[in-house]
Design a protein around this motif. Structure first.
Motif, PDB file in Angstrom:
ATOM      1  N   LEU A 359      56.743  42.819  36.245  1.00 20.98           N
ATOM      2  CA  LEU A 359      56.914  41.659  36.306  1.00 20.98           C
ATOM      3  C   LEU A 359      57.690  41.284  36.957  1.00 20.98           C
ATOM      4  N   SER A 360      58.016  41.255  37.688  1.00 19.01           N
ATOM      5  CA  SER A 360      58.301  40.485  39.293  1.00 19.01           C
ATOM      6  C   SER A 360      57.857  39.189  39.305  1.00 19.01           C
ATOM      7  N   THR A 361      56.304  39.355  39.156  1.00 21.63           N
ATOM      8  CA  THR A 361      55.126  38.710  39.578  1.00 21.63           C
ATOM      9  C   THR A 361      55.432  37.697  38.168  1.00 21.63           C
ATOM     10  N   ALA A 362      55.390  37.729  37.380  1.00 24.95           N
ATOM     11  CA  ALA A 362      55.954  37.677  35.887  1.00 24.95           C
ATOM     12  C   ALA A 362      57.040  36.299  35.766  1.00 24.95           C
ATOM     13  N   CYS A 363      57.958  36.254  36.515  1.00 24.86           N
ATOM     14  CA  CYS A 363      59.530  35.888  36.577  1.00 24.86           C
ATOM     15  C   CYS A 363      58.720  34.512  37.697  1.00 24.86           C
ATOM     16  N   PHE A 364      57.917  35.480  38.346  1.00 27.59           N
ATOM     17  CA  PHE A 364      57.318  34.098  40.278  1.00 27.59           C
ATOM     18  C   PHE A 364      57.314  32.994  39.105  1.00 27.59           C
ATOM     19  N   ILE A 365      56.003  33.521  38.047  1.00 30.43           N
ATOM     20  CA  ILE A 365      55.665  32.255  37.096  1.00 30.43           C
ATOM     21  C   ILE A 365      56.338  31.268  36.694  1.00 30.43           C
ATOM     22  N   ALA A 366      57.042  32.216  36.343  1.00 29.34           N
ATOM     23  CA  ALA A 366      57.863  31.123  35.267  1.00 29.34           C
ATOM     24  C   ALA A 366      59.195  30.324  35.573  1.00 29.34           C
ATOM     25  N   VAL A 367      59.268  30.829  37.277  1.00 31.14           N
ATOM     26  CA  VAL A 367      60.054  30.345  38.045  1.00 31.14           C
ATOM     27  C   VAL A 367      59.529  28.891  39.019  1.00 31.14           C
ATOM     28  N   ALA A 368      58.734  29.196  39.579  1.00 32.28           N
ATOM     29  CA  ALA A 368      57.738  28.350  40.383  1.00 32.28           C
ATOM     30  C   ALA A 368      56.688  27.745  40.076  1.00 32.28           C
ATOM     31  N   TYR A 369      56.515  27.562  38.678  1.00 29.93           N
ATOM     32  CA  TYR A 369      55.785  26.995  37.165  1.00 29.93           C
ATOM     33  C   TYR A 369      56.523  26.145  36.973  1.00 29.93           C
ATOM     34  N   LEU A 370      57.708  26.536  36.222  1.00 27.60           N
ATOM     35  CA  LEU A 370      58.841  26.027  35.187  1.00 27.60           C
ATOM     36  C   LEU A 370      59.466  24.920  36.224  1.00 27.60           C
ATOM     37  N   SER A 371      60.242  25.078  37.429  1.00 32.84           N
ATOM     38  CA  SER A 371      61.223  24.601  38.130  1.00 32.84           C
ATOM     39  C   SER A 371      60.817  23.018  38.221  1.00 32.84           C
ATOM     40  N   TYR A 543      67.330  15.477  38.888  1.00 34.64           N
ATOM     41  CA  TYR A 543      67.891  16.404  40.006  1.00 34.64           C
ATOM     42  C   TYR A 543      66.497  17.281  41.147  1.00 34.64           C
ATOM     43  N   ALA A 544      65.326  17.800  40.254  1.00 31.99           N
ATOM     44  CA  ALA A 544      64.081  17.859  41.032  1.00 31.99           C
ATOM     45  C   ALA A 544      63.056  16.856  40.756  1.00 31.99           C
ATOM     46  N   GLY A 545      63.566  15.725  40.103  1.00 31.28           N
ATOM     47  CA  GLY A 545      63.432  14.382  39.992  1.00 31.28           C
ATOM     48  C   GLY A 545      63.651  13.815  41.679  1.00 31.28           C
ATOM     49  N   SER A 546      64.068  14.289  42.424  1.00 35.70           N
ATOM     50  CA  SER A 546      64.728  13.405  43.330  1.00 35.70           C
ATOM     51  C   SER A 546      63.589  13.382  44.303  1.00 35.70           C
ATOM     52  N   TYR A 547      63.289  12.298  45.163  1.00 36.45           N
ATOM     53  CA  TYR A 547      62.273  12.383  46.112  1.00 36.45           C
ATOM     54  C   TYR A 547      62.119  13.435  47.577  1.00 36.45           C
ATOM     55  N   GLU A 548      63.265  13.923  47.928  1.00 33.78           N
ATOM     56  CA  GLU A 548      63.805  15.259  48.717  1.00 33.78           C
ATOM     57  C   GLU A 548      62.722  16.241  47.973  1.00 33.78           C
ATOM     58  N   SER A 549      62.349  16.701  46.794  1.00 31.10           N
ATOM     59  CA  SER A 549      61.862  17.528  45.669  1.00 31.10           C
ATOM     60  C   SER A 549      60.134  17.266  45.990  1.00 31.10           C
ATOM     61  N   GLY A 550      59.950  16.331  45.323  1.00 25.12           N
ATOM     62  CA  GLY A 550      58.461  16.319  46.157  1.00 25.12           C
ATOM     63  C   GLY A 550      57.414  15.686  44.816  1.00 25.12           C
ATOM     64  N   PHE A 551      57.722  16.066  43.792  1.00 22.01           N
ATOM     65  CA  PHE A 551      57.665  15.957  42.623  1.00 22.01           C
ATOM     66  C   PHE A 551      57.440  15.027  42.024  1.00 22.01           C
ATOM     67  N   PRO A 552      58.246  14.284  41.516  1.00 13.64           N
ATOM     68  CA  PRO A 552      58.121  12.360  41.460  1.00 13.64           C
ATOM     69  C   PRO A 552      56.515  12.110  41.808  1.00 13.64           C
ATOM     70  N   ASP A 553      56.440  12.833  43.550  1.00 11.67           N
ATOM     71  CA  ASP A 553      54.584  12.218  43.843  1.00 11.67           C
ATOM     72  C   ASP A 553      53.639  13.008  43.359  1.00 11.67           C
ATOM     73  N   GLU A 554      54.309  14.343  42.938  1.00 12.69           N
ATOM     74  CA  GLU A 554      52.893  15.225  42.048  1.00 12.69           C
ATOM     75  C   GLU A 554      52.300  14.720  40.633  1.00 12.69           C
ATOM     76  N   TYR A 555      53.432  13.882  39.824  1.00 17.07           N
ATOM     77  CA  TYR A 555      53.044  13.990  38.977  1.00 17.07           C
ATOM     78  C   TYR A 555      52.799  12.068  38.927  1.00 17.07           C
ATOM     79  N   ALA A 556      52.958  11.928  39.425  1.00 19.17           N
ATOM     80  CA  ALA A 556      52.977  10.504  39.772  1.00 19.17           C
ATOM     81  C   ALA A 556      51.212  10.304  39.933  1.00 19.17           C
ATOM     82  N   PHE A 557      50.123  11.347  40.762  1.00 18.66           N
ATOM     83  CA  PHE A 557      48.949  11.233  41.181  1.00 18.66           C
ATOM     84  C   PHE A 557      48.568  11.630  40.015  1.00 18.66           C
ATOM     85  N   GLU A 558      48.930  12.297  38.981  1.00 19.13           N
ATOM     86  CA  GLU A 558      48.575  12.825  37.877  1.00 19.13           C
ATOM     87  C   GLU A 558      48.955  11.302  36.687  1.00 19.13           C
TER      88      GLU A 558
END
Length: 718
Positions: A359-371, A543-558
């Motif tokens: 159950l803890s692993t399932a929660c990790f999947i949801a939090v890590a993947y979708l955040s 929020y997560a889209g700020s450059y400190e998160s790094g996610f915009p770079d991940e999305y930009a490559f895709e």
């Protein structure tokens, strides 16, 4: 207290401002340490193995150390002095492109292996000290590195550590200094190797589409459907474990029960089983036969398992109550899977901690993947990190970030920093965190051990309390195994399929995979009515889209990969004579041809480069349902995602307005338009349709007819 000496052993003069350690000097003398650090156990300079974990604040980092016993003996003492300066000098030497003057602990740890490789190479050529290194030797080493069958990244590291040694000349005595001339004439690695570092050659691969879909589906099932049953069973498991006599004896002195008390408890327990149609807990005996699980009976009665030898045991055996095939806990199964209970029997005592981990692993999947958060950031989350903003209707997640967390001098903040803005998350992530907070009392959401009775061993060197990257990978593998075993047992077809290349699932692959799904499957379902497009909106809401998160770079490559693929299809279609109509048809043809000339064969070397290139107007072609947007923000009639002056602004294709001047329609688009037209013809033939709806559908039918006629007329006029 530190023991220092003003001069090194051979009497060479130490530069002013350099502190020179004696044998008893603390290895981490001038580093911030974790609050729980035992100062008496800190490594000293004379030790051949230096434990640097007390200076590592990330809870998920595995234990690592510097082992100088593996360094050639001729260099060992000087190497220890060199690394002591890297650890403790406020500015041992400035490296090109470094943020601050003091290397982080992680940098020093990663420097050790390539530096040792350099020393081994030197020793084989008879070199015994740093001041014997010559430009000719460095040239020979460069040839050896360039010819090695290793990744380009490792080649860069090997030459970088030679440069780092040279950069520290100012804090080392003369006998430890490399020649004054910069290595290889000061040329950087790109110039040395004659090609750019292949930053993307070993990039983390995304998880396969079907694998990720089924992994997420089962994680959500655990969170939404199975969690109440597992939480209830785990709570009873913890209560029973606390009554285990061996556990109690480790914590306190256990008094003998009054005479007859155990028999009274046994009698009451047996009466309860009779009243509720219960069974005695059982287990398989040594010969495979079913026997009473006296250890579990002892937990229930809060007594020693020696009860099996007393009159209480005879009372249970003679009771006539049947023996179960396991030590089942009381909570009933209430969760459903496809309308049926997700398991046919209650959870057993021994299953409870395993299911809690799943159950803890399932929660990790949801939090890590979708955040969109980095795995380390997720593993360092604490209780109470989520709040709901009623006014904005937003779920917010607060936590630390470590990458790029630096002080005013550019030096890494070892304890990380609280994000200025929280992550904006979807509700299933908030649900997962709520489950975790009910599952265990630990301050961290993902502790290395869920059950509080698992005490930390006094011999454990690692200081972090969270799960490590490697333990999470094992948990993911265990989760997949459990799901697939259940699917086989129940004859289900929604198992989690392995990837074709048999890569191991790891949390580091989640962010790239999320970016792929957001770009390629925006209408794909995450859970219930939540689509990836909704996740994208939340992630990039500032929020997560700020450059400190790094996610915009991940999305930009895709996004870059997707646009280049579509551009190639568009160019091929035009070359094969595809007709394009609509107000933006000329702009469409111009952009496709110009972009093909400019970007065909273009190689990216970083995510940020992809982000920069996406702002090029030639790439502002967005395919929608039955239309293509050739975006000109100044003329767009839809609600733009971003501001007009933002180079990365995108259209809202779900809000496309028929009168917009940015619309073009290709032959491929027209196939969808014609299908929509035929579908509407069938609908408008319904004589029972309400008049208002009928009029609206006739109006839309006429609009589609005009679009089809205009496209075909233009094509015939060519």
């Amino acid at each position: 207290m530190i023991a220092t000496s003003p001069l090194p052993a051979d009497g060479d003069v130490v530069p002013e401002g350099t502190e020179w350690p004696g044998p008893d000097a603390l290895v981490l003398l001038h580093r911030d340490l974790r609050a729980e650090t035992d100062l008496g156990r800190l490594s000293r300079f004379a030790d051949d193995r230096w434990d640097v974990d007390p200076a590592v604040f990330e809870e998920h980092i595995s234990s690592r150390s510097l082992n100088f016993a593996r360094v050639p003996a001729a260099f060992r003492q000087d190497t220890k002095h060199y690394f002591w300066q890297l650890l403790n000098h406020s500015s041992p030497g400035i490296m090109r492109r470094a943020n601050g003057g003091r290397p982080a602990i992680a940098t020093i740890l990663s420097a050790f292996s390539p530096f040792k490789t350099f020393l081994v190479w030197l020793r084989r050529r008879g070199v015994t000290s740093f001041d014997q290194i010559t430009p000719q030797l460095l040239d020979a080493y460069l040839i050896a590195v360039d010819g090695a069958t290793i990744a380009m990244d490792r080649k860069y590291r090997r030459v970088s550590e030679v440069r780092r040694l040279w950069a520290t000349r100012g804090v080392l005595p003369a006998r430890m200094r490399m020649p004054a001339t910069p290595p290889w004439g000061g040329a950087d690695s790109r110039e040395i190797f004659g090609r750019m570092r292949a930053e993307r050659e070993n990039r983390t691969p995304r998880i396969g589409e079907l694998t990720m879909q089924h992994l997420l589906i089962w994680a959500v099932r655990f969170i939404e459907d199975f969690a109440p049953d597992i939480l209830a069973a785990h709570a009873e498991y913890l209560e029973l474990h606390s009554q285990d006599i061996e556990h109690r004896r480790r914590k306190e002195k256990v008094e003998r029960s009054p005479q007859g008390e155990i028999l009274r408890r046994m009698s009451a327990y047996l009466d309860q089983l009779r009243d509720h149609g219960g069974m005695l807990p059982g287990r398989a005996g040594d010969d495979g036969t079913l026997v009473i699980d006296w250890r579990h009976v002892a937990r229930i009665l809060s007594c020693a398992d020696s009860i099996r030898k007393g009159p209480g045991a005879r009372m249970a055996i003679d009771s006539g109550i049947p023996v179960a095939d396991g030590a089942y806990l009381d909570p009933p199964i209430t969760g459903r899977l496809d309308g049926r209970p997700w398991r046919q029997t209650r959870i057993t005592y021994h299953e409870a901690p395993k299911l809690a981990r799943l159950l803890s692993t399932a929660c990790f999947i949801a939090v890590a993947y979708l955040s969109g958060a980095r795995p380390g950031e997720v593993l360092n989350l604490h209780r109470g990190c989520v709040e709901y903003d009623k006014e904005g209707d937003l779920w917010l997640m607060r936590g630390l970030y470590f990458k790029n967390a630096v002080d005013s001098d550019g030096n890494k903040l070892p304890a990380g920093a609280l994000r200025r803005d929280p992550w904006v998350i979807v509700e299933i992530v908030a649900q997962a965190i709520n489950v975790l907070e009910k599952l265990h009392p630990h301050p961290l959401l993902f502790p290395s051990k869920i059950e509080p009775h698992h005490r930390r061993s006094s011999s454990t060197k690692r200081h972090g309390n969270a799960r490590t990257d490697s333990s999470i990978a094992l948990d993911l593998a265990a989760f997949v195994t459990w799901v697939n075993d259940e699917c086989r047992r129940q004859g289900r077809t929604d198992h989690i399929p392995p990837e074709g290349d048999q890569r191991r699932l790891s949390a580091s692959r989640f962010r790239r995979t999320l970016a792929w799904f957001i770009r390629r499957r925006p209408r794909g379902l995450v859970a219930a009515s939540i689509q990836y497009g909704h996740v994208h909106t939340r992630l990039l809401q500032g929020y997560a889209g700020s450059y400190e998160s790094g996610f915009p770079d991940e999305y930009a490559f895709e996004d870059w990969l997707y646009r280049i693929e579509i551009l190639a299809e568009d160019a091929q279609a035009l070359d094969e004579g595809e007709h394009v109509s609509g107000p933006a048809s000329d702009a469409y043809r111009h952009r496709v041809h110009a972009a093909t000339r400019q970007f065909a064969g273009h190689v990216l070397t970083s995510d940020r480069q992809a982000l920069d290139l996406l702002g090029n107007p030639l790439l502002q072609i967005h395919h929608g349902n039955g239309m293509t947007c050739v975006l000109d923000p100044a003329q767009a009639a839809c609600r733009l995602r971003g501001t007009i002056d933002d180079p990365l602004v995108t259209p809202d294709l779900d809000d496309c307005r028929p009168q917009c001047r940015c619309i073009a329609r290709t032959d491929r688009d027209m196939q969808e338009v014609r299908q929509d037209y035929l579908d509407l013809v069938d609908i408008t033939d319904d004589p029972l349709a309400p008049s208002i709806r009928h009029e609206r559908e006739l109006h839309e039918l006429e609009r589609l007819r005009r679009i089809i006629t205009a496209h075909e007329t233009e094509e015939n006029d060519r």
